[in-house]
Design a protein around this motif. Structure first.
Motif, PDB file in Angstrom:
ATOM      1  N   SER A  43     -17.153  14.780  31.789  1.00  0.00           N
ATOM      2  CA  SER A  43     -17.467  15.644  32.932  1.00  0.00           C
ATOM      3  C   SER A  43     -18.823  15.332  33.546  1.00  0.00           C
ATOM      4  O   SER A  43     -19.722  14.823  32.892  1.00  0.00           O
ATOM      5  CB  SER A  43     -17.448  17.105  32.496  1.00  0.00           C
ATOM      6  OG  SER A  43     -18.566  17.366  31.689  1.00  0.00           O
ATOM      7  N   LEU A  44     -18.922  15.683  34.829  1.00  0.00           N
ATOM      8  CA  LEU A  44     -20.188  15.513  35.534  1.00  0.00           C
ATOM      9  C   LEU A  44     -21.300  16.295  34.838  1.00  0.00           C
ATOM     10  O   LEU A  44     -22.431  15.809  34.734  1.00  0.00           O
ATOM     11  CB  LEU A  44     -20.052  16.034  36.964  1.00  0.00           C
ATOM     12  CG  LEU A  44     -20.020  15.017  38.089  1.00  0.00           C
ATOM     13  CD1 LEU A  44     -19.934  15.746  39.417  1.00  0.00           C
ATOM     14  CD2 LEU A  44     -21.276  14.137  38.068  1.00  0.00           C
ATOM     15  N   ALA A  45     -20.966  17.492  34.369  1.00  0.00           N
ATOM     16  CA  ALA A  45     -21.986  18.317  33.710  1.00  0.00           C
ATOM     17  C   ALA A  45     -22.582  17.579  32.521  1.00  0.00           C
ATOM     18  O   ALA A  45     -23.788  17.644  32.276  1.00  0.00           O
ATOM     19  CB  ALA A  45     -21.392  19.646  33.268  1.00  0.00           C
ATOM     20  N   THR A  46     -21.747  16.870  31.810  1.00  0.00           N
ATOM     21  CA  THR A  46     -22.237  16.111  30.659  1.00  0.00           C
ATOM     22  C   THR A  46     -23.185  15.006  31.097  1.00  0.00           C
ATOM     23  O   THR A  46     -24.201  14.747  30.453  1.00  0.00           O
ATOM     24  CB  THR A  46     -21.046  15.504  29.889  1.00  0.00           C
ATOM     25  OG1 THR A  46     -20.275  16.585  29.370  1.00  0.00           O
ATOM     26  CG2 THR A  46     -21.500  14.622  28.746  1.00  0.00           C
ATOM     27  N   ILE A  47     -22.867  14.391  32.210  1.00  0.00           N
ATOM     28  CA  ILE A  47     -23.765  13.355  32.708  1.00  0.00           C
ATOM     29  C   ILE A  47     -25.109  13.951  33.090  1.00  0.00           C
ATOM     30  O   ILE A  47     -26.163  13.445  32.697  1.00  0.00           O
ATOM     31  CB  ILE A  47     -23.121  12.613  33.894  1.00  0.00           C
ATOM     32  CG1 ILE A  47     -21.883  11.871  33.400  1.00  0.00           C
ATOM     33  CG2 ILE A  47     -24.114  11.631  34.517  1.00  0.00           C
ATOM     34  CD1 ILE A  47     -21.129  11.136  34.483  1.00  0.00           C
ATOM     35  N   TYR A  48     -25.077  15.050  33.820  1.00  0.00           N
ATOM     36  CA  TYR A  48     -26.346  15.693  34.181  1.00  0.00           C
ATOM     37  C   TYR A  48     -27.147  16.062  32.943  1.00  0.00           C
ATOM     38  O   TYR A  48     -28.345  15.775  32.847  1.00  0.00           O
ATOM     39  CB  TYR A  48     -26.090  16.951  35.012  1.00  0.00           C
ATOM     40  CG  TYR A  48     -25.862  16.662  36.476  1.00  0.00           C
ATOM     41  CD1 TYR A  48     -26.918  16.275  37.293  1.00  0.00           C
ATOM     42  CD2 TYR A  48     -24.604  16.776  37.041  1.00  0.00           C
ATOM     43  CE1 TYR A  48     -26.716  16.015  38.645  1.00  0.00           C
ATOM     44  CE2 TYR A  48     -24.399  16.520  38.397  1.00  0.00           C
ATOM     45  CZ  TYR A  48     -25.459  16.134  39.187  1.00  0.00           C
ATOM     46  OH  TYR A  48     -25.267  15.871  40.514  1.00  0.00           O
ATOM     47  N   LYS A  49     -26.479  16.710  31.999  1.00  0.00           N
ATOM     48  CA  LYS A  49     -27.218  17.137  30.809  1.00  0.00           C
ATOM     49  C   LYS A  49     -27.820  15.950  30.083  1.00  0.00           C
ATOM     50  O   LYS A  49     -28.967  15.993  29.625  1.00  0.00           O
ATOM     51  CB  LYS A  49     -26.277  17.895  29.864  1.00  0.00           C
ATOM     52  CG  LYS A  49     -25.943  19.306  30.319  1.00  0.00           C
ATOM     53  CD  LYS A  49     -24.823  19.898  29.451  1.00  0.00           C
ATOM     54  CE  LYS A  49     -24.358  21.231  29.992  1.00  0.00           C
ATOM     55  NZ  LYS A  49     -23.095  21.681  29.350  1.00  0.00           N
ATOM     56  N   ASN A  50     -27.077  14.887  29.983  1.00  0.00           N
ATOM     57  CA  ASN A  50     -27.567  13.751  29.218  1.00  0.00           C
ATOM     58  C   ASN A  50     -28.631  12.945  29.940  1.00  0.00           C
ATOM     59  O   ASN A  50     -29.538  12.409  29.306  1.00  0.00           O
ATOM     60  CB  ASN A  50     -26.397  12.870  28.813  1.00  0.00           C
ATOM     61  CG  ASN A  50     -25.719  13.439  27.605  1.00  0.00           C
ATOM     62  OD1 ASN A  50     -26.368  13.749  26.613  1.00  0.00           O
ATOM     63  ND2 ASN A  50     -24.421  13.640  27.679  1.00  0.00           N
ATOM     64  N   ILE A  51     -28.529  12.880  31.236  1.00  0.00           N
ATOM     65  CA  ILE A  51     -29.588  12.181  31.964  1.00  0.00           C
ATOM     66  C   ILE A  51     -30.917  12.886  31.732  1.00  0.00           C
ATOM     67  O   ILE A  51     -31.935  12.255  31.449  1.00  0.00           O
ATOM     68  CB  ILE A  51     -29.256  12.108  33.463  1.00  0.00           C
ATOM     69  CG1 ILE A  51     -28.185  11.041  33.687  1.00  0.00           C
ATOM     70  CG2 ILE A  51     -30.500  11.769  34.273  1.00  0.00           C
ATOM     71  CD1 ILE A  51     -27.726  10.931  35.113  1.00  0.00           C
ATOM     72  N   ILE A  52     -30.876  14.204  31.820  1.00  0.00           N
ATOM     73  CA  ILE A  52     -32.109  14.961  31.611  1.00  0.00           C
ATOM     74  C   ILE A  52     -32.637  14.754  30.190  1.00  0.00           C
ATOM     75  O   ILE A  52     -33.812  14.459  29.984  1.00  0.00           O
ATOM     76  CB  ILE A  52     -31.873  16.458  31.913  1.00  0.00           C
ATOM     77  CG1 ILE A  52     -31.604  16.629  33.409  1.00  0.00           C
ATOM     78  CG2 ILE A  52     -33.052  17.295  31.468  1.00  0.00           C
ATOM     79  CD1 ILE A  52     -31.080  17.992  33.791  1.00  0.00           C
ATOM     80  N   LEU A  53     -31.740  14.876  29.224  1.00  0.00           N
ATOM     81  CA  LEU A  53     -32.133  14.683  27.824  1.00  0.00           C
ATOM     82  C   LEU A  53     -32.699  13.291  27.586  1.00  0.00           C
ATOM     83  O   LEU A  53     -33.761  13.126  26.975  1.00  0.00           O
ATOM     84  CB  LEU A  53     -30.901  14.843  26.938  1.00  0.00           C
ATOM     85  CG  LEU A  53     -30.848  16.053  26.041  1.00  0.00           C
ATOM     86  CD1 LEU A  53     -29.549  16.041  25.259  1.00  0.00           C
ATOM     87  CD2 LEU A  53     -32.029  16.088  25.094  1.00  0.00           C
ATOM     88  N   MET A  54     -31.998  12.305  28.070  1.00  0.00           N
ATOM     89  CA  MET A  54     -32.424  10.933  27.801  1.00  0.00           C
ATOM     90  C   MET A  54     -33.704  10.586  28.558  1.00  0.00           C
ATOM     91  O   MET A  54     -34.476   9.740  28.112  1.00  0.00           O
ATOM     92  CB  MET A  54     -31.288   9.961  28.106  1.00  0.00           C
ATOM     93  CG  MET A  54     -30.110  10.153  27.133  1.00  0.00           C
ATOM     94  SD  MET A  54     -28.912   8.769  27.120  1.00  0.00           S
ATOM     95  CE  MET A  54     -27.791   9.243  28.417  1.00  0.00           C
ATOM     96  N   MET A  55     -33.966  11.260  29.656  1.00  0.00           N
ATOM     97  CA  MET A  55     -35.260  11.057  30.314  1.00  0.00           C
ATOM     98  C   MET A  55     -36.375  11.688  29.480  1.00  0.00           C
ATOM     99  O   MET A  55     -37.441  11.102  29.316  1.00  0.00           O
ATOM    100  CB  MET A  55     -35.251  11.643  31.722  1.00  0.00           C
ATOM    101  CG  MET A  55     -34.470  10.766  32.692  1.00  0.00           C
ATOM    102  SD  MET A  55     -34.968  11.033  34.393  1.00  0.00           S
ATOM    103  CE  MET A  55     -34.484  12.735  34.617  1.00  0.00           C
ATOM    104  N   GLU A  56     -36.112  12.876  28.964  1.00  0.00           N
ATOM    105  CA  GLU A  56     -37.126  13.521  28.126  1.00  0.00           C
ATOM    106  C   GLU A  56     -37.467  12.671  26.912  1.00  0.00           C
ATOM    107  O   GLU A  56     -38.603  12.615  26.471  1.00  0.00           O
ATOM    108  CB  GLU A  56     -36.634  14.899  27.651  1.00  0.00           C
ATOM    109  CG  GLU A  56     -36.700  15.971  28.715  1.00  0.00           C
ATOM    110  CD  GLU A  56     -35.968  17.245  28.302  1.00  0.00           C
ATOM    111  OE1 GLU A  56     -35.875  18.159  29.112  1.00  0.00           O
ATOM    112  OE2 GLU A  56     -35.454  17.303  27.143  1.00  0.00           O
TER     113      GLU A  56
END
Lengths: 140, 140
Positions: free
Chosen positions: B49-62
């Motif tokens: 899901s798109l939501a998973t992509i958003y969540k992971n992009i944020i996490l992986m940037m952190e």
DNA sequence: GTATTTGCAAATGATTTGCAGTGCT
DNA sequence: AGCACTGCAAATCATTTGCAAATAC
């Protein structure tokens, strides 16, 4: 620059109260997001709508009056077009400051581009870090 | 880099299928917007899901695995963290290419910053223009 | 087994659009 | 007068959130 009316007309845009307000505010603060502009501008002209700001930012960018400064992790800011410069962007407070581009940087970049068959139109050099003010606050 | 599982674990993240997919796609294409990633990734894993992509992009940037590349007039793209480099951004087709930062540019910038009391964390040098491919298409 | 992560659907937030009315030149 | 511009409200698009079910370790 103070004569926004002339600037707008040169660019083929009517010199409306709203546009002059927007330009004044951006000039005063240097770099502003859409929301920043809105909040400032309604102090002077409370009925000015967000839609008008959006429409005019796009128009004025097309005409070369404004330039977008995209910023990692935040919304873009907009500045009035001016000679090439770098941005110091504070990751704490979000402030953006201009610094002149150094000639040597300049020359190097242009050489590089010539080797590349890349038709350079615009440069954007952004330095992210912590400004002096925020460093002092951290220390305390 | 191929071992995404190790990269993720080093960063304190579980090595899920979804995360590895996202990293593979970004690595393969170099620079991807959220939508770009989504469209590629669902070819392999249609329920992601798109939501998973958003969540992971944020996490992986952190966690420092990914870096945002904000681009004037377009949506941000994301790349895997790597040594400092510049971006050549084509304003026609949107392609982003990496180029090494030149040592001399490097030195100049650091000197400048020392004079400034600005604690530099990250640089972003973006050169906007028209890439070779698009220049040829214009000509025809 | 447990804490994390996922996917859905709903909520929120940002930006754009259409249109009737207004204002610049 | 005539076209460009504004402001409103609605539409669209992007991103975030809450939560129950699934998964990594």
């Amino acid at each position: 620059m103070t004569n926004y009316a002339a600037l707008l007309k040169e660019s083929g845009l009517k010199a409306t109260f709203q546009r002059m307000n927007i330009l004044e505010v951006i000039e005063k603060y240097g770099h502003m997001s859409v929301e920043d502009i809105y909040e400032e501008v309604i102090k002077v002209h409370p009925s000015l709508s967000l839609a008008t700001i959006y429409k005019n930012i796009i128009l004025m960018m097309e005409k070369g009056v404004l330039v977008e400064v995209p910023i990692a992790g935040k919304k873009s800011k907009y500045e009035i077009s001016k000679v090439d410069h770098m941005h110091l962007i504070c990751t704490e407070c979000g402030e953006v400051e201009d610094r002149p581009c150094l000639d040597s940087t300049d020359k190097i970049l242009h050489e590089l581009i010539e080797q590349e068959h890349f038709k350079l139109k615009k440069r954007q050099i952004n330095l992210y870090g912590v400004c002096e003010k925020c460093q002092m606050q951290e220390a305390s």
